[in-house]
Design a protein around this motif. Structure first.
Motif, mmCIF file in Angstrom:
data_model
loop_
_atom_site.group_PDB
_atom_site.id
_atom_site.type_symbol
_atom_site.label_atom_id
_atom_site.label_comp_id
_atom_site.label_asym_id
_atom_site.label_seq_id
_atom_site.Cartn_x
_atom_site.Cartn_y
_atom_site.Cartn_z
ATOM 1 N N SER A 132 47.294 -7.927 29.942
ATOM 2 C CA SER A 132 46.815 -9.187 29.374
ATOM 3 C C SER A 132 47.580 -10.384 29.908
ATOM 4 N N PHE A 133 48.898 -10.217 30.119
ATOM 5 C CA PHE A 133 49.733 -11.335 30.558
ATOM 6 C C PHE A 133 50.659 -10.882 31.680
ATOM 7 N N PRO A 134 50.096 -10.629 32.859
ATOM 8 C CA PRO A 134 50.918 -10.116 33.972
ATOM 9 C C PRO A 134 51.934 -11.124 34.481
ATOM 10 N N TYR A 138 57.455 -20.884 22.618
ATOM 11 C CA TYR A 138 56.802 -19.618 22.271
ATOM 12 C C TYR A 138 55.508 -19.888 21.521
ATOM 13 N N ASN A 139 55.542 -20.849 20.580
ATOM 14 C CA ASN A 139 54.337 -21.181 19.819
ATOM 15 C C ASN A 139 53.241 -21.722 20.732
ATOM 16 N N LYS A 140 53.646 -22.540 21.706
ATOM 17 C CA LYS A 140 52.677 -23.097 22.641
ATOM 18 C C LYS A 140 52.009 -21.987 23.451
ATOM 19 N N ASN A 149 49.594 -20.056 21.234
ATOM 20 C CA ASN A 149 48.345 -20.781 21.016
ATOM 21 C C ASN A 149 47.410 -20.676 22.210
ATOM 22 N N CYS A 150 47.967 -20.654 23.403
ATOM 23 C CA CYS A 150 47.106 -20.539 24.575
ATOM 24 C C CYS A 150 46.547 -19.127 24.706
ATOM 25 N N THR A 151 47.292 -18.121 24.236
ATOM 26 C CA THR A 151 46.787 -16.748 24.329
ATOM 27 C C THR A 151 45.617 -16.497 23.389
ATOM 28 N N ILE A 152 45.534 -17.265 22.303
ATOM 29 C CA ILE A 152 44.416 -17.073 21.361
ATOM 30 C C ILE A 152 43.351 -18.142 21.549
ATOM 31 N N SER A 154 49.609 -21.338 33.700
ATOM 32 C CA SER A 154 50.780 -22.174 33.940
ATOM 33 C C SER A 154 51.884 -21.875 32.945
ATOM 34 N N TYR A 155 51.526 -21.632 31.681
ATOM 35 C CA TYR A 155 52.531 -21.304 30.675
ATOM 36 C C TYR A 155 53.253 -20.013 31.023
ATOM 37 N N GLN A 156 52.481 -19.026 31.468
ATOM 38 C CA GLN A 156 53.102 -17.753 31.829
ATOM 39 C C GLN A 156 54.118 -17.927 32.945
#
Length: 293
Positions: free
Chosen positions: A130-132, A243-245, A248-251, A259-261
């Motif tokens: 999901s988040f490589p 972490y919260n940001k 929020n992008c994952t949901i 970019s967050y990853q």
């Protein structure tokens, strides 16, 4: 006692091997992918003990599953070996006129007799589908055959439930030494000071099919080293809001997950599907004894 090799130790091979009164070696590397070690072990035990064998040497791709011997030890002696050791036993059997085996009581081996650490076969592996862009796992810790308290007694257990207390304890110790460190700083110190070599200075191995050298998808930063984690020199601080940001992008509440990853201030960098030039950002904080920029 006499030694006999019975292949995969299914009903047919055991019947053809005349195992009565002998020590039986079961070795079927070709079956490893289709038959889980715990299942194959009990099948081998059932067929060999049912045909009068006096002991069992069972080969599998890992020796991390010692709990699988529970219930067998009171019936007949049983030893787990990996496929490499099994092949040595087979070579001995082929060269010796009358191969024999001697079973000795279980002993505790310490010091140079212990090949550790190694990544267990059951240890979770990365990457995260999901988040490589975030490396997983983060760290490796002792989790095989750990003597644990249970019901007023002690038992040997393996798994994440045994590794987590080790990491939690190191985290608590680091917090006591550095009470001003944030959780992210503590995690960073543990990850960046971990070891990728074993106690002999050789690359850590990972039990798998086949066995291989461990990589970051096996152990993250490596096997944790509490003494080194006390003084990491640099740490990667990360505010909880970040972490919260990312959450929020994952949901789907905000855009820009990719970019967050890539730019989440973690002590690791993972760039999936790298085709062109990519720029990632990290900020480190000096926590060492010397002033530096």
């Amino acid at each position: 006692m006499d030694l006999v090799y019975a292949g995969r130790c299914d009903a047919e091979s055991v019947a053809l091997s005349n195992v009565t009164g002998k020590i039986v070696l079961c070795n079927a590397p070709a079956e490893a992918k289709s038959a889980p070690p715990t299942v194959a072990l009990w099948e081998a035990f059932k067929h060999t003990s049912g045909n009068g064998a006096k002991g069992l040497i069972f080969a599998q791709h890992t020796t991390n599953l010692l709990e699988g011997l529970a219930g067998i030890e009171h019936v007949m002696p049983c030893v787990l070996v990996d496929f490499e050791i099994a092949q040595r036993i087979i070579s001995y059997g082929n060269s010796a006129g009358s191969p024999v085996v001697k079973f000795s009581p279980t002993i505790t081996v310490i010091g140079d007799g212990v090949l550790s650490p190694r990544v267990a076969s059951f240890s979770s592996r990365g990457p995260s589908p999901s988040f490589p862009g975030i490396l997983k796992p983060d760290i490796a810790a002792p989790g095989v055959a750990i003597l644990a308290a249970q019901g007023g007694s002690y038992v040997f257990k393996s798994g994440t439930s045994m590794a987590v207390p080790h990491v939690s304890a190191v985290t608590a110790l680091l917090k006591s030494v550095h009470p001003d460190w944030t959780p992210a700083m503590i995690k960073s110190a543990i990850v960046t000071t971990a070891s990728v070599t074993d106690r002999f200075g050789m690359p850590i191995q990972a039990y798998a099919v086949p066995r291989k050298l461990a990589d970051p998808f096996d152990f993250g930063g490596g096997h944790m080293n509490p003494n080194r984690a006390v003084d990491p020199g640099l740490v990667y601080h990360l505010d909880a809001k970040e972490y919260n940001k990312f959450f929020n992008c994952t949901i789907g509440l905000v855009d820009g997950c990719e970019s967050y990853q890539l730019n989440l201030n973690l002590p690791s960098i993972a760039v999936p599907d790298l085709k062109n030039q990519v720029t990632v950002w990290r900020t480190v904080t000096n926590v060492g004894p010397m002033d530096a920029t």
